[in-house]
Design a protein around this motif. Structure first.
Motif, mmCIF file in Angstrom:
data_model
loop_
_atom_site.group_PDB
_atom_site.id
_atom_site.type_symbol
_atom_site.label_atom_id
_atom_site.label_comp_id
_atom_site.label_asym_id
_atom_site.label_seq_id
_atom_site.Cartn_x
_atom_site.Cartn_y
_atom_site.Cartn_z
ATOM 1 N N GLN A 235 -23.078 -41.884 -31.822
ATOM 2 C CA GLN A 235 -22.571 -40.511 -31.762
ATOM 3 C C GLN A 235 -22.426 -39.907 -33.150
ATOM 4 O OE1 GLN A 235 -19.046 -41.195 -29.353
ATOM 5 N NE2 GLN A 235 -20.061 -40.440 -27.506
ATOM 6 N N MET A 236 -22.042 -40.718 -34.126
ATOM 7 C CA MET A 236 -21.976 -40.219 -35.504
ATOM 8 C C MET A 236 -23.354 -39.734 -35.964
ATOM 9 S SD MET A 236 -19.517 -42.739 -37.710
ATOM 10 C CE MET A 236 -17.750 -42.863 -37.418
ATOM 11 N N GLU A 238 -25.841 -38.794 -34.082
ATOM 12 C CA GLU A 238 -26.216 -37.608 -33.307
ATOM 13 C C GLU A 238 -25.561 -36.346 -33.845
ATOM 14 O OE1 GLU A 238 -24.990 -38.689 -29.415
ATOM 15 O OE2 GLU A 238 -26.618 -40.155 -29.117
ATOM 16 N N GLN A 239 -24.403 -36.519 -34.490
ATOM 17 C CA GLN A 239 -23.665 -35.370 -35.000
ATOM 18 C C GLN A 239 -23.911 -35.097 -36.482
ATOM 19 O OE1 GLN A 239 -19.548 -35.050 -33.551
ATOM 20 N NE2 GLN A 239 -20.054 -36.629 -32.069
ATOM 21 N N GLY A 240 -24.997 -35.640 -36.994
ATOM 22 C CA GLY A 240 -25.423 -35.242 -38.327
ATOM 23 C C GLY A 240 -25.063 -36.151 -39.471
ATOM 24 N N TYR A 257 -21.470 -38.378 -44.637
ATOM 25 C CA TYR A 257 -21.910 -36.989 -44.461
ATOM 26 C C TYR A 257 -22.038 -36.313 -45.821
ATOM 27 C CZ TYR A 257 -20.482 -37.564 -39.562
ATOM 28 O OH TYR A 257 -20.343 -38.004 -38.268
ATOM 29 N N LEU A 262 -20.302 -30.404 -41.053
ATOM 30 C CA LEU A 262 -20.709 -31.394 -40.057
ATOM 31 C C LEU A 262 -19.676 -32.512 -39.945
ATOM 32 C CD1 LEU A 262 -24.550 -31.856 -40.680
ATOM 33 C CD2 LEU A 262 -23.450 -30.812 -38.691
ATOM 34 N N LYS A 265 -16.691 -31.239 -37.992
ATOM 35 C CA LYS A 265 -17.025 -31.120 -36.566
ATOM 36 C C LYS A 265 -17.009 -32.495 -35.901
ATOM 37 C CE LYS A 265 -20.644 -29.466 -33.428
ATOM 38 N NZ LYS A 265 -21.988 -28.845 -33.340
ATOM 39 N N SER A 266 -17.586 -33.469 -36.583
ATOM 40 C CA SER A 266 -17.615 -34.830 -36.053
ATOM 41 C C SER A 266 -16.204 -35.411 -35.968
ATOM 42 C CB SER A 266 -18.507 -35.701 -36.941
ATOM 43 O OG SER A 266 -18.741 -36.951 -36.345
ATOM 44 N N TRP A 267 -15.389 -35.166 -36.996
ATOM 45 C CA TRP A 267 -14.001 -35.632 -36.987
ATOM 46 C C TRP A 267 -13.240 -35.063 -35.795
ATOM 47 C CZ3 TRP A 267 -9.575 -32.518 -37.666
ATOM 48 C CH2 TRP A 267 -8.370 -33.224 -37.715
ATOM 49 N N PHE A 269 -14.436 -34.135 -32.955
ATOM 50 C CA PHE A 269 -14.961 -34.778 -31.743
ATOM 51 C C PHE A 269 -14.286 -36.129 -31.508
ATOM 52 C CE2 PHE A 269 -17.923 -37.900 -29.943
ATOM 53 C CZ PHE A 269 -18.247 -37.303 -28.732
#
Length: 290
Positions: A235-236, A238-240, A257, A262, A265-267, A269
């Motif tokens: 998932q990490m 996938e999220q950039g 990152y 990005l 946003k991932s954090w 999620f």
């Protein structure tokens, strides 16, 4: 000197390989380590006799099970120190997370007490003591980005990592290191990370290639038993994330990152799912224990 205050930073593995087992049962390792901007704070104060440890975290042991106490007693015995010390540990690094918080605290204890008791020990002498306490202690005495080999005693400084945002996520899974090594010994390691190639990529600033090369041999056994960890890593990506890898024997996963938006946003999620989830940065230079 009556008081010393030091920071002990968290350590992560950019890649980790197990390359053999020695006759004494210790595993031969090959790792690329670096620090992140997350630290414990240790305060050392002189007293007449005895060693005492207090902490803001009531779940950690305050006796010989804590590597801080183990390091202090080792110095006392080895150098016949009559003076005592009151040590306070402000715990910020999560425990059982593969971030070497205990080892970093022990490294700080060796350095802090070396100063407090004015022992005059060199870094080489402290490294020799550190390896008898824990495999990560020597590296934590040195810090920076480094190749670590053997049982932790061989440390080769590398070019510092580029400043990047680091997402740290620990699923609600605790993995005991002895269990991970036992599982690893029972299995056939099919994929070893190419440590020399990773070092070359870092030297050449070829960060876009890292995601194809980073690895941790413990991932295979951890993912098989706890597929949720693999899901976090995927998932990490996938999220950039530029790259993602499990650190230590798990279960914490580290995502790198270059874009702050990005990373945020991932954090957000992962924060909805996991309590231990935070953003940090790669840390340049040495640990604050030298």
């Amino acid at each position: 000197m009556n008081k010393v205050v030091l920071k002990a930073k968290a350590k992560v593995n950019l890649s980790l390989d197990v390359v053999g087992i020695r006759e004494d049962g210790y595993h031969e390792m090959k790792m690329i380590n670096h620090l992140i901007e997350l630290d414990d704070i240790l305060t050392f104060e002189s007293c007449a006799t005895g060693i005492s440890l207090t902490s803001n975290e009531d779940t950690i042991p305050l006796d010989e099970r804590n590597l801080v106490i183990k390091a202090a007693h080792k110095l006392q015995r080895q150098f016949d120190v009559k003076q005592g010390a009151k040590i306070h540990l402000e715990k910020r690094i999560p425990t059982q997370a593969g971030l070497a918080g205990g080892s970093s605290d022990a490294a700080a204890a060796l350095n802090g007490l070396n100063r407090l008791w004015q022992l005059g020990l060199t870094q080489s002498e402290l490294l020799a003591i550190g390896v008898t306490i824990g495999a990560d202690v020597p590296y934590c005495l040195v810090g920076g980005t480094a190749l670590v080999e053997g049982i932790g005693e061989k440390i080769t400084p590398l070019k510092d990592l580029r400043k990047m945002i680091v997402l740290v996520v620990k699923p609600d899974i605790d993995i005991a290191t002895p269990w991970a090594f036992k599982k690893l010994d029972e299995s056939m390691i099919e994929n070893h990370p190419d440590i020399p190639e990773i070092i070359k990529l870092l030297q050449d600033d070829a960060y876009d290639m890292l995601k194809m090369k980073l690895g941790n041999v413990f991932e295979a056994v951890a993912f098989a038993e706890y597929p949720e960890i693999k899901t976090v890593k995927n998932q990490m990506m996938e999220q950039g994330a530029l790259a993602a890898v499990m650190t230590g024997s798990g279960s914490t996963v580290i995502g790198y990152y270059q874009n702050h938006e990005l990373a945020e946003k991932s954090w957000r999620f992962f924060k909805e799912k996991y309590t231990m989830c935070f953003l940090s940065n790669t840390e340049e230079g040495e640990n604050d224990v030298g």
